[in-house]
Design an enzyme around this catalytic site. Structure first.
Site, PDB file in Angstrom:
ATOM      1  CB  VAL A  44     -51.846   0.100 -12.289  1.00 40.28           C
ATOM      2  CG1 VAL A  44     -51.228  -0.420 -13.870  1.00 40.28           C
ATOM      3  CG2 VAL A  44     -52.974   0.029 -12.024  1.00 40.28           C
ATOM      4  N   GLY A  91     -55.658 -11.550 -22.312  1.00 39.24           N
ATOM      5  CA  GLY A  91     -57.065 -10.598 -22.567  1.00 39.24           C
ATOM      6  C   GLY A  91     -55.582  -9.770 -23.502  1.00 39.24           C
ATOM      7  CG  ASP A 120     -51.110  -8.034 -15.367  1.00 41.99           C
ATOM      8  OD1 ASP A 120     -51.639  -8.259 -16.305  1.00 41.99           O
ATOM      9  OD2 ASP A 120     -51.394  -8.661 -14.351  1.00 41.99           O
ATOM     10  CB  VAL A 145     -63.601  -8.028 -25.138  1.00 45.23           C
ATOM     11  CG1 VAL A 145     -62.039  -8.017 -26.011  1.00 45.23           C
ATOM     12  CG2 VAL A 145     -63.621  -6.514 -25.462  1.00 45.23           C
ATOM     13  CE1 TYR A 175     -63.928  -2.762 -15.807  1.00 45.43           C
ATOM     14  CE2 TYR A 175     -66.442  -1.791 -16.730  1.00 45.43           C
ATOM     15  CZ  TYR A 175     -65.324  -1.958 -16.461  1.00 45.43           C
ATOM     16  OH  TYR A 175     -64.597  -1.968 -18.723  1.00 45.43           O
TER      17      TYR A 175
HETATM   18  N1  LIG Z   1     -63.441  -7.853 -21.930  1.00 43.76           N
HETATM   19  C1  LIG Z   1     -64.755  -6.766 -21.772  1.00 43.76           C
HETATM   20  O1  LIG Z   1     -65.367  -7.290 -22.543  1.00 43.76           O
HETATM   21  C2  LIG Z   1     -64.021  -5.223 -21.874  1.00 43.76           C
HETATM   22  C3  LIG Z   1     -65.351  -4.548 -22.049  1.00 43.76           C
HETATM   23  C4  LIG Z   1     -65.000  -3.291 -22.062  1.00 43.76           C
HETATM   24  C5  LIG Z   1     -63.707  -2.916 -21.625  1.00 43.76           C
HETATM   25  N2  LIG Z   1     -62.672  -3.750 -21.076  1.00 43.76           N
HETATM   26  C6  LIG Z   1     -61.512  -3.307 -20.045  1.00 43.76           C
HETATM   27  O2  LIG Z   1     -60.491  -3.304 -20.907  1.00 43.76           O
HETATM   28  C7  LIG Z   1     -59.022  -3.833 -20.295  1.00 43.76           C
HETATM   29  C8  LIG Z   1     -58.759  -5.322 -20.188  1.00 43.76           C
HETATM   30  O3  LIG Z   1     -59.139  -6.146 -19.775  1.00 43.76           O
HETATM   31  P1  LIG Z   1     -59.719  -7.418 -20.342  1.00 43.76           P
HETATM   32  O4  LIG Z   1     -60.815  -7.704 -21.255  1.00 43.76           O
HETATM   33  O5  LIG Z   1     -57.923  -7.703 -21.048  1.00 43.76           O
HETATM   34  O6  LIG Z   1     -59.625  -8.389 -19.108  1.00 43.76           O
HETATM   35  P2  LIG Z   1     -58.503  -9.662 -18.131  1.00 43.76           P
HETATM   36  O7  LIG Z   1     -59.354  -9.530 -16.648  1.00 43.76           O
HETATM   37  O8  LIG Z   1     -58.164 -10.694 -19.520  1.00 43.76           O
HETATM   38  O9  LIG Z   1     -57.135  -8.609 -17.924  1.00 43.76           O
HETATM   39  C9  LIG Z   1     -56.771  -7.505 -17.047  1.00 43.76           C
HETATM   40  C10 LIG Z   1     -55.507  -7.939 -16.943  1.00 43.76           C
HETATM   41  O10 LIG Z   1     -55.592  -6.403 -15.588  1.00 43.76           O
HETATM   42  C11 LIG Z   1     -54.761  -6.980 -14.973  1.00 43.76           C
HETATM   43  N3  LIG Z   1     -54.327  -6.722 -13.554  1.00 43.76           N
HETATM   44  C12 LIG Z   1     -55.737  -6.126 -12.563  1.00 43.76           C
HETATM   45  N4  LIG Z   1     -55.337  -5.269 -11.792  1.00 43.76           N
HETATM   46  C13 LIG Z   1     -54.607  -4.880 -12.109  1.00 43.76           C
HETATM   47  C14 LIG Z   1     -53.520  -3.764 -10.896  1.00 43.76           C
HETATM   48  N5  LIG Z   1     -53.941  -3.805 -10.202  1.00 43.76           N
HETATM   49  N6  LIG Z   1     -52.141  -3.709 -11.385  1.00 43.76           N
HETATM   50  C15 LIG Z   1     -51.411  -4.220 -12.963  1.00 43.76           C
HETATM   51  N7  LIG Z   1     -52.591  -4.830 -13.439  1.00 43.76           N
HETATM   52  C16 LIG Z   1     -53.773  -5.193 -13.735  1.00 43.76           C
HETATM   53  C17 LIG Z   1     -55.043  -8.291 -15.024  1.00 43.76           C
HETATM   54  O11 LIG Z   1     -53.657  -9.061 -13.906  1.00 43.76           O
HETATM   55  C18 LIG Z   1     -55.166  -9.029 -16.375  1.00 43.76           C
HETATM   56  O12 LIG Z   1     -54.155  -9.574 -16.493  1.00 43.76           O
HETATM   57  C19 LIG Z   1     -60.039  -3.316 -18.951  1.00 43.76           C
HETATM   58  O13 LIG Z   1     -59.253  -1.867 -18.714  1.00 43.76           O
HETATM   59  C20 LIG Z   1     -61.451  -3.373 -18.933  1.00 43.76           C
HETATM   60  O14 LIG Z   1     -61.976  -2.827 -17.796  1.00 43.76           O
HETATM   61  C21 LIG Z   1     -63.426  -4.914 -20.950  1.00 43.76           C
END
Ligand SMILES: NC(=O)c1ccc[n+]([C@@H]2O[C@H](COP(=O)([O-])OP(=O)(O)OC[C@H]3O[C@@H](n4cnc5c(N)ncnc54)[C@H](O)[C@@H]3O)[C@@H](O)[C@H]2O)c1
Length: 274
Positions: A76, A17, A37, A201, A168
């Protein structure tokens, strides 16, 4: 010549992502990358966990750009594990300039119906996990004495009420407070801190559940209407690619943004206007 030549960036949630896109983009700009990760299940969070293979693939993609990378599995929520990974990366690359606190999870539901586990996982990963990321990395940035840029991934749920996002939204709002506090504390070292607030996203987390799936977990038509209101965008295309977010991250990491600190950058296609 890249905008980040000779610099080192630390990215959390790097297996897939947005985190993966940040690693690759920052490497293309010239930075060496420390990528961590959990690469495994996070209890109570999204059912499709990232894998060690995905984290390794991020490493491969960074190497393909010609930059160096260290990858590590670290949660994390585990300060010792995060600190170990950052320490090893800084030992190898000699400095730290950029931190992208991107790791995040979603555990949805009405606020008054959440289980304690759902609340805890959201706050522990999305807020406390970011503090632990900073706890492990900011001392290295100060010690290196080169200034730098810290980017915290918040969300549209970090500037407006977002239904069904429980802990969240609270955690993502919390990042704004964390950012502002840190920004004034580290300004003396020429370290900048900003939050970014995407809306939709195209990632595993961003994949919207079908209305049928939402109804199956007990949402009624009013919930769905409210969800549509809050997630709307002003621009014709509301959902962005991870690479679009990475472009903002690269800008904030670079000297082009050298007068930006303590800001909450809304990058949700005008979602805040709706
Ligand atoms: N996708 C969306 O629509 C969206 C919108 C706004 C904000 N976000 C934020 O963007 C960021 C990235 O999310 P994404 O969309 O790429 O989703 P995603 O689920 O594809 O990726 C999230 C990544 O974070 C890792 N992760 C989760 N918990 C973890 C932990 N405790 N320690 C280490 N790694 C951990 C997961 O293994 C994964 O690889 C996040 O903070 C999410 O809240 C996403």
């Amino acid at each position: 010549m890249g905008r980040l030549d000779g610099r080192v960036a630390f990215v959390t949630g790097a297996a897939r992502g947005q985190g993966r896109a940040h690693c690759v983009r920052l490497a293309r700009e010239g930075a060496d990358i420390i990528a961590i990760d959990v690469a495994g299940p996070v209890e109570g969070a999204h059912p499709r966990p990232a894998t060690p293979e995905e984290l390794a693939e991020t490493g491969r993609l960074v190497e393909e750009t010609g930059r160096r990378v260290v990858t590590a599995r670290a949660d994390v929520r585990d300060l010792a594990a995060v600190a170990r990974a950052v320490d090893e990366g800084v030992e190898r690359f000699g400095r730290l300039d950029v931190v992208v606190a991107n790791a995040g999870v979603m555990a949805g539901g009405r606020l008054w119906e959440l289980t304690e586990a759902q609340w805890d996982v959201c706050v522990d990963v999305n807020l406390t996990g970011v503090w632990k990321t900073l706890r492990a990395s900011v001392p290295h940035m100060i010690a290196a004495g080169n200034g730098g840029s810290i980017i915290l991934t918040s969300s549209a749920a970090g500037y407006r009420g977002y239904p069904m996002s429980g802990g969240y939204g609270a955690a993502k709002h919390g990042l704004v407070g964390l950012c502002r506090t840190l920004a004034v504390e580290v300004a003396r070292y020429n370290i900048r801190v900003n939050t970014i607030h995407p809306n939709g996203v195209r990632t595993v987390m961003g994949r919207p559940p079908s209305p049928e799936a939402l109804k199956a977990i007990g949402l009624d038509d009013h919930d769905l209407w409210m969800f549509g209101q809050v997630t709307a965008s002003a621009l014709p295309e509301g959902t962005q690619e991870p690479e679009d977010v990475a472009a903002t991250v690269a800008y904030l990491a670079s000297d082009e943004a050298r007068f930006m600190t303590g800001t909450a950058l809304q990058i949700g296609a005008g979602n805040q206007l709706m």
